[in-house]
Design an enzyme around this catalytic site. Sequence first.
Site, PDB file in Angstrom:
ATOM      1  N   VAL A 244       0.899  -1.164   0.000  1.00  0.00           N
ATOM      2  CA  VAL A 244       0.000   0.000   0.000  1.00  0.00           C
ATOM      3  C   VAL A 244       0.932   1.206   0.000  1.00  0.00           C
ATOM      4  O   VAL A 244       1.495   1.571   1.041  1.00  0.00           O
ATOM      5  CB  VAL A 244      -0.919   0.002   1.232  1.00  0.00           C
ATOM      6  CG1 VAL A 244      -1.783   1.264   1.251  1.00  0.00           C
ATOM      7  CG2 VAL A 244      -1.813  -1.239   1.228  1.00  0.00           C
ATOM      8  N   PRO A 245       1.151   1.825  -1.166  1.00  0.00           N
ATOM      9  CA  PRO A 245       2.301   2.716  -1.362  1.00  0.00           C
ATOM     10  C   PRO A 245       2.117   4.138  -0.819  1.00  0.00           C
ATOM     11  O   PRO A 245       2.106   5.110  -1.574  1.00  0.00           O
ATOM     12  CB  PRO A 245       2.471   2.721  -2.885  1.00  0.00           C
ATOM     13  CG  PRO A 245       1.078   2.544  -3.400  1.00  0.00           C
ATOM     14  CD  PRO A 245       0.408   1.610  -2.419  1.00  0.00           C
ATOM     15  N   CYS A 246       2.014   4.255   0.492  1.00  0.00           N
ATOM     16  CA  CYS A 246       1.915   5.587   1.088  1.00  0.00           C
ATOM     17  C   CYS A 246       3.203   6.379   0.884  1.00  0.00           C
ATOM     18  O   CYS A 246       3.205   7.608   1.042  1.00  0.00           O
ATOM     19  CB  CYS A 246       1.565   5.496   2.572  1.00  0.00           C
ATOM     20  SG  CYS A 246       2.697   4.489   3.553  1.00  0.00           S
ATOM     21  N   HIS A 247       4.292   5.688   0.496  1.00  0.00           N
ATOM     22  CA  HIS A 247       5.547   6.401   0.213  1.00  0.00           C
ATOM     23  C   HIS A 247       5.422   7.291  -1.023  1.00  0.00           C
ATOM     24  O   HIS A 247       6.239   8.184  -1.233  1.00  0.00           O
ATOM     25  CB  HIS A 247       6.696   5.401   0.026  1.00  0.00           C
ATOM     26  CG  HIS A 247       6.497   4.433  -1.098  1.00  0.00           C
ATOM     27  ND1 HIS A 247       5.758   3.269  -0.960  1.00  0.00           N
ATOM     28  CD2 HIS A 247       6.907   4.454  -2.402  1.00  0.00           C
ATOM     29  CE1 HIS A 247       5.752   2.607  -2.104  1.00  0.00           C
ATOM     30  NE2 HIS A 247       6.433   3.308  -2.995  1.00  0.00           N
ATOM     31  N   ARG A 248       4.395   7.079  -1.842  1.00  0.00           N
ATOM     32  CA  ARG A 248       4.209   7.884  -3.060  1.00  0.00           C
ATOM     33  C   ARG A 248       3.406   9.155  -2.812  1.00  0.00           C
ATOM     34  O   ARG A 248       3.050   9.858  -3.757  1.00  0.00           O
ATOM     35  CB  ARG A 248       3.527   7.039  -4.144  1.00  0.00           C
ATOM     36  CG  ARG A 248       4.382   5.857  -4.615  1.00  0.00           C
ATOM     37  CD  ARG A 248       3.670   5.000  -5.641  1.00  0.00           C
ATOM     38  NE  ARG A 248       4.427   3.765  -5.887  1.00  0.00           N
ATOM     39  CZ  ARG A 248       3.904   2.661  -6.401  1.00  0.00           C
ATOM     40  NH1 ARG A 248       2.632   2.633  -6.747  1.00  0.00           N
ATOM     41  NH2 ARG A 248       4.652   1.597  -6.587  1.00  0.00           N
TER      42      ARG A 248
END
Length: 276
Positions: A244-248
């Site tokens: 779940v790419p919260c880094h983006r």
Amino acid sequence: MNTARQLRDKLDHARRLLDEGEPTLATLAQNVGLSASHLQRQFTARFGLSPAEYLAQRKLGTLKLALREGSDVSAALYDAGYGSPSRVYEGGAAKLGMTPARYRSGGAGEQIRWSIADTALGQALVATTGRGICMIELGEDVAALEARLRAEFPGAQLERVDAGRDEFLAPRLRAVADALAGKQAQVPLDLIGTAFQKKVWDALMKIPRGQTRSYAQIAQQIGHPRASRAVANVCANNHVAIVVPCHRVVRGDGSLGGYRWGLPMKQRVLERERVA
């Protein structure tokens, strides 16, 4: 009093009415002096939830508190305003991720298998229910990783499994390792959260690799344009690293903002995705 202040006061009044009872949208609109459609739009923009979603979360919060304090399940259901046990199984139980009785006992009855995998980003704890992966935590201290898992699922039956020794967990560990290495991988997830959280997670997983979005852009995308802070909070509480790419998600000025697993990790993953 200016128009903007009057509108804020009406919206705050609407929220108080929702805290005190279960008015319909039409009744709520009549009480605060706005049309139903205008109230719906403005309430959602201000609080990040529609009146119906706000009421559902308030009821769920009341139920959780009563169950944690040891209330009888049936009494807790009715006191929270569900009317009948079936109501919480149709709606609230999906948000709890388990039956009310199991939630009351801290998730007792839920079976969660977990293991530690060596990945391109270091060690990762991967935990899964029978429905899919429920947690991916990064870190070098295995004891700290396990403590986070136990804090998230305090009453569940947790079983550590050696990597590759479990037919269900092994392929999921390989998929997570591939995903953390930047490879394309299908990772089955069991994401448990509110309707708002799920909207944010869905939006995050639609961001193409190598690109970023601001918190405000995500808020706009999910139909809650003034909920940037709420979006940031969902990202901060994401328990499924990288997949779940919260880094983006970054700040509006392009700076990194925060990251659950540290800004150096966020920078590293973003740079790798841009190069790829």
